[in-house]
Design a protein around this motif. Structure first.
Motif, PDB file in Angstrom:
ATOM      1  N   ASN A 130      56.924  29.972  55.097  1.00  0.00           N
ATOM      2  CA  ASN A 130      58.123  29.644  54.309  1.00  0.00           C
ATOM      3  C   ASN A 130      59.193  30.733  54.417  1.00  0.00           C
ATOM      4  OD1 ASN A 130      56.404  31.426  52.975  1.00  0.00           O
ATOM      5  ND2 ASN A 130      57.175  30.845  50.970  1.00  0.00           N
ATOM      6  N   LEU A 131      58.948  31.750  55.259  1.00  0.00           N
ATOM      7  CA  LEU A 131      59.971  32.783  55.481  1.00  0.00           C
ATOM      8  C   LEU A 131      60.577  32.591  56.869  1.00  0.00           C
ATOM      9  CD1 LEU A 131      59.848  36.546  54.673  1.00  0.00           C
ATOM     10  CD2 LEU A 131      60.342  35.838  57.008  1.00  0.00           C
ATOM     11  N   LEU A 132      61.892  32.451  56.897  1.00  0.00           N
ATOM     12  CA  LEU A 132      62.584  32.319  58.185  1.00  0.00           C
ATOM     13  C   LEU A 132      63.362  33.602  58.435  1.00  0.00           C
ATOM     14  CD1 LEU A 132      63.968  28.677  57.783  1.00  0.00           C
ATOM     15  CD2 LEU A 132      62.162  29.424  59.345  1.00  0.00           C
ATOM     16  N   GLN A 133      63.177  34.178  59.617  1.00  0.00           N
ATOM     17  CA  GLN A 133      63.939  35.380  59.964  1.00  0.00           C
ATOM     18  C   GLN A 133      65.299  34.948  60.507  1.00  0.00           C
ATOM     19  OE1 GLN A 133      60.148  36.704  61.979  1.00  0.00           O
ATOM     20  NE2 GLN A 133      61.300  38.627  61.991  1.00  0.00           N
ATOM     21  N   VAL A 134      66.338  35.511  59.920  1.00  0.00           N
ATOM     22  CA  VAL A 134      67.708  35.152  60.308  1.00  0.00           C
ATOM     23  C   VAL A 134      68.299  36.366  61.010  1.00  0.00           C
ATOM     24  CG1 VAL A 134      69.964  34.430  59.424  1.00  0.00           C
ATOM     25  CG2 VAL A 134      67.877  33.622  58.297  1.00  0.00           C
ATOM     26  N   ARG A 135      68.676  36.200  62.278  1.00  0.00           N
ATOM     27  CA  ARG A 135      69.138  37.343  63.071  1.00  0.00           C
ATOM     28  C   ARG A 135      70.559  37.082  63.579  1.00  0.00           C
ATOM     29  NH1 ARG A 135      63.651  39.673  65.997  1.00  0.00           N
ATOM     30  NH2 ARG A 135      62.837  40.387  64.009  1.00  0.00           N
ATOM     31  N   PRO A 136      71.555  37.542  62.813  1.00  0.00           N
ATOM     32  CA  PRO A 136      72.936  37.224  63.190  1.00  0.00           C
ATOM     33  C   PRO A 136      73.513  38.096  64.300  1.00  0.00           C
ATOM     34  CG  PRO A 136      72.914  38.449  61.142  1.00  0.00           C
ATOM     35  CD  PRO A 136      71.482  38.245  61.518  1.00  0.00           C
ATOM     36  N   SER A 137      72.959  39.308  64.479  1.00  0.00           N
ATOM     37  CA  SER A 137      73.548  40.179  65.511  1.00  0.00           C
ATOM     38  C   SER A 137      72.584  41.264  65.924  1.00  0.00           C
ATOM     39  CB  SER A 137      74.854  40.821  64.993  1.00  0.00           C
ATOM     40  OG  SER A 137      74.583  41.635  63.882  1.00  0.00           O
ATOM     41  N   THR A 138      72.861  41.854  67.076  1.00  0.00           N
ATOM     42  CA  THR A 138      72.102  43.017  67.544  1.00  0.00           C
ATOM     43  C   THR A 138      73.029  44.234  67.506  1.00  0.00           C
ATOM     44  OG1 THR A 138      72.755  42.533  69.809  1.00  0.00           O
ATOM     45  CG2 THR A 138      70.646  41.649  69.103  1.00  0.00           C
ATOM     46  N   GLY A 139      72.442  45.416  67.641  1.00  0.00           N
ATOM     47  CA  GLY A 139      73.250  46.647  67.671  1.00  0.00           C
ATOM     48  C   GLY A 139      73.033  47.453  66.409  1.00  0.00           C
ATOM     49  N   CYS A 140      72.927  48.765  66.568  1.00  0.00           N
ATOM     50  CA  CYS A 140      72.668  49.630  65.414  1.00  0.00           C
ATOM     51  C   CYS A 140      73.536  50.879  65.469  1.00  0.00           C
ATOM     52  CB  CYS A 140      71.198  50.035  65.370  1.00  0.00           C
ATOM     53  SG  CYS A 140      70.758  50.795  63.796  1.00  0.00           S
ATOM     54  N   ASN A 141      73.880  51.388  64.270  1.00  0.00           N
ATOM     55  CA  ASN A 141      74.672  52.615  64.181  1.00  0.00           C
ATOM     56  C   ASN A 141      73.788  53.857  64.183  1.00  0.00           C
ATOM     57  OD1 ASN A 141      73.716  51.744  61.637  1.00  0.00           O
ATOM     58  ND2 ASN A 141      75.167  53.070  60.596  1.00  0.00           N
ATOM     59  N   ILE A 188      67.027  38.329  56.431  1.00  0.00           N
ATOM     60  CA  ILE A 188      67.946  38.789  57.482  1.00  0.00           C
ATOM     61  C   ILE A 188      67.413  40.109  58.028  1.00  0.00           C
ATOM     62  CG2 ILE A 188      70.326  39.405  58.043  1.00  0.00           C
ATOM     63  CD1 ILE A 188      71.204  37.809  55.575  1.00  0.00           C
ATOM     64  N   ASP A 189      67.071  40.076  59.295  1.00  0.00           N
ATOM     65  CA  ASP A 189      66.581  41.307  59.924  1.00  0.00           C
ATOM     66  C   ASP A 189      67.069  41.284  61.357  1.00  0.00           C
ATOM     67  OD1 ASP A 189      64.970  39.408  61.149  1.00  0.00           O
ATOM     68  OD2 ASP A 189      63.073  40.389  60.680  1.00  0.00           O
ATOM     69  N   GLY A 190      66.403  41.979  62.238  1.00  0.00           N
ATOM     70  CA  GLY A 190      66.818  41.843  63.627  1.00  0.00           C
ATOM     71  C   GLY A 190      66.750  43.106  64.406  1.00  0.00           C
ATOM     72  N   GLN A 191      67.257  43.021  65.604  1.00  0.00           N
ATOM     73  CA  GLN A 191      67.231  44.160  66.510  1.00  0.00           C
ATOM     74  C   GLN A 191      68.517  44.952  66.278  1.00  0.00           C
ATOM     75  OE1 GLN A 191      66.333  42.748  70.462  1.00  0.00           O
ATOM     76  NE2 GLN A 191      64.366  41.941  69.823  1.00  0.00           N
ATOM     77  N   GLY A 192      68.583  45.595  65.120  1.00  0.00           N
ATOM     78  CA  GLY A 192      69.782  46.360  64.793  1.00  0.00           C
ATOM     79  C   GLY A 192      69.989  46.414  63.298  1.00  0.00           C
ATOM     80  N   GLU A 193      71.201  46.789  62.893  1.00  0.00           N
ATOM     81  CA  GLU A 193      71.536  46.957  61.476  1.00  0.00           C
ATOM     82  C   GLU A 193      72.375  45.755  61.009  1.00  0.00           C
ATOM     83  OE1 GLU A 193      70.927  48.754  58.790  1.00  0.00           O
ATOM     84  OE2 GLU A 193      72.472  47.523  57.851  1.00  0.00           O
ATOM     85  N   PRO A 194      71.822  44.913  60.125  1.00  0.00           N
ATOM     86  CA  PRO A 194      72.539  43.697  59.728  1.00  0.00           C
ATOM     87  C   PRO A 194      73.895  43.940  59.059  1.00  0.00           C
ATOM     88  CG  PRO A 194      70.244  43.566  59.063  1.00  0.00           C
ATOM     89  CD  PRO A 194      70.462  44.960  59.563  1.00  0.00           C
ATOM     90  N   PHE A 195      74.073  45.095  58.390  1.00  0.00           N
ATOM     91  CA  PHE A 195      75.370  45.302  57.733  1.00  0.00           C
ATOM     92  C   PHE A 195      76.475  45.696  58.712  1.00  0.00           C
ATOM     93  CE2 PHE A 195      72.701  45.259  53.950  1.00  0.00           C
ATOM     94  CZ  PHE A 195      73.435  44.373  53.179  1.00  0.00           C
ATOM     95  N   LEU A 196      76.130  45.822  60.002  1.00  0.00           N
ATOM     96  CA  LEU A 196      77.182  45.973  61.020  1.00  0.00           C
ATOM     97  C   LEU A 196      77.805  44.611  61.340  1.00  0.00           C
ATOM     98  CD1 LEU A 196      75.936  48.301  63.907  1.00  0.00           C
ATOM     99  CD2 LEU A 196      77.951  48.621  62.487  1.00  0.00           C
ATOM    100  N   TYR A 197      77.091  43.550  61.006  1.00  0.00           N
ATOM    101  CA  TYR A 197      77.587  42.193  61.272  1.00  0.00           C
ATOM    102  C   TYR A 197      78.827  41.980  60.401  1.00  0.00           C
ATOM    103  CZ  TYR A 197      77.380  37.031  61.381  1.00  0.00           C
ATOM    104  OH  TYR A 197      77.655  35.695  61.534  1.00  0.00           O
ATOM    105  N   PRO A 198      79.979  41.750  61.016  1.00  0.00           N
ATOM    106  CA  PRO A 198      81.213  41.739  60.214  1.00  0.00           C
ATOM    107  C   PRO A 198      81.321  40.564  59.251  1.00  0.00           C
ATOM    108  CG  PRO A 198      81.683  41.323  62.547  1.00  0.00           C
ATOM    109  CD  PRO A 198      80.222  41.618  62.454  1.00  0.00           C
TER     110      PRO A 198
END
Ligand code: SF4
Length: 385
Positions: A86-97, A148-158
């Protein structure tokens, strides 16, 4: 759309910096010949000669909208991952600061990652809703979590605020993973309306060790202040350090004491301590030997009896997964549509799924015969047949 425009004299390019992260570049001579009198927003959206980059990582960037017809299922770097719960990983962007020296996806200054991806907020939120509805149809009264997770930092997603707002409407629980460096006290207050839990990575309370692990300039005090702000807001706080043997062995207990003192984990568990794992394409800190799970859990138990996590701690239950579209071993002819996340990887699209083709030197537009070698969780990897 927020943007600024400048000339990169060295590369002889006109550059539009869009929403702080997306860099649209056009050769200066082309711009002067054909576009100088055109509206900037039209150039940014429609110019066929533009190249797009991630302004933070400097890697090539694909912006994926519904119109691009790129599916959002099939890749681990972007879109949605359904692991049959019941958990879906939502990955809007890649890239990390940051540039953590143990990063499992080699983010920051990367030797292996060559492409970034960013998905339009409406597109990914609608896809989430579609999959959540699919699960709700098969399981009555199930609570669906958008993580919301992913290969990077989600708060970089504008477009993170828009995405959170939309997910709030369709998910029962909204959680997000972050390194905390881009959050402010004001943002935490604002995001209380959308987020139920923040998984915050703090890897050391000692400034020198924290900076060493971050692999770049790192403001530990800021992240600690943000942790306190989250803990005193309506958002639940989970501290998620990575235990890197030989680097932060003495820090984990301190992080646990800190988390308990500020009131982390009011609704869910307060800590999600992760074991450093040596991934083939991840960063490998010098001299760090990964612990085996038995040693790791023994050491965790010495610090606290509530530190080992189970899916039930987060209400995660198994539920019907969306259908797979390819069988393992299946042979298929595909057209290469996009550059892959890593060198010698390309991306193809078929049956509403993304397929990563590995170990290939084929070009965009080539047709290639492949064999599917991974289909677990609807993540597709293929190699040339
Ligand atoms: S914050 Fe996370 S994604 Fe970014 S470099 Fe560190 S471990 Fe990797």
């Amino acid at each position: 759309m927020r943007y600024s425009k400048f000339i990169d004299e060295e590369k002889k390019e006109v550059v539009f910096l869009v929403d702080g992260v997306i860099e649209v570049r056009i050769a200066k001579n082309i711009y002067e010949k054909y576009y100088a009198k055109q509206n900037d927003e039209e150039i940014i959206s429609l110019c066929p000669y533009k190249n797009i980059y991630n302004a933070i990582t400097k890697r090539r960037l694909y912006f994926i909208s519904e119109r691009s017809r790129v599916p959002l299922i099939g890749h681990t770097a972007f879109g949605i991952i359904d692991r049959g719960t019941n958990l879906l990983q939502v990955r809007p962007s890649t890239g990390c600061n940051l540039n953590c020296i143990f990063c499992s996806v080699d983010e920051g200054k990367s030797k292996t990652r060559v492409t970034d991806y960013m998905v339009d907020a409406d597109y990914i939120a609608n896809k989430f809703e579609e999959i959540a509805d699919f699960k709700r149809k098969h399981h009555k009264n199930i609570a669906i979590e958008a993580h919301i997770d992913g290969q990077g930092e989600p708060f970089l997603y504008p477009y993170i605020e828009k995405l959170l707002r939309k997910l709030r409407d369709s998910a029962d629980i909204v959680s997000i993973q972050t390194n905390g460096t881009l959050l402010t006290k004001e943002k935490v207050k604002k995001f209380q309306a959308y987020i139920d839990r923040i998984n915050l990575s703090i890897n050391a309370l000692n400034e020198k060790t924290a900076t060493l692990l971050a692999g770049c300039h790192y403001n530990l005090q800021h992240v600690l202040d943000i942790a306190e702000e989250i803990a005193s807001s309506n958002i639940d706080l989970l501290l998620a350090p990575v235990w890197v043997p030989g680097y932060n062995d003495d820090e984990i207990e301190k992080i646990v004491r800190f988390g308990r003192s500020i009131g982390a984990g009011k609704k869910w568990k307060a800590f999600g301590i992760q074991k450093y794992i040596r991934y083939k394409f991840g960063k490998k800190p010098q001299g760090a030997k990964a612990m085996d799970f038995k040693t790791f859990y023994k050491k965790l138990a010495e610090i606290g009896n509530d530190l080992k996590l189970y899916p039930k701690d987060f209400g995660i239950v198994k539920c019907k997964a969306i259908p797979k579209k390819f069988k393992l071993g299946e042979k298929i002819k595909l057209r290469i549509e996009m550059y892959g996340r890593m060198k010698n990887e390309m991306i193809a699209i078929a049956r509403d799924r993304i397929i990563q083709i590995i170990d290939t030197n084929r070009k965009l537009g080539d047709y290639v015969n492949v064999r599917i070698i991974r289909n677990k969780h609807n993540i597709y990897v293929a190699e040339e047949a």
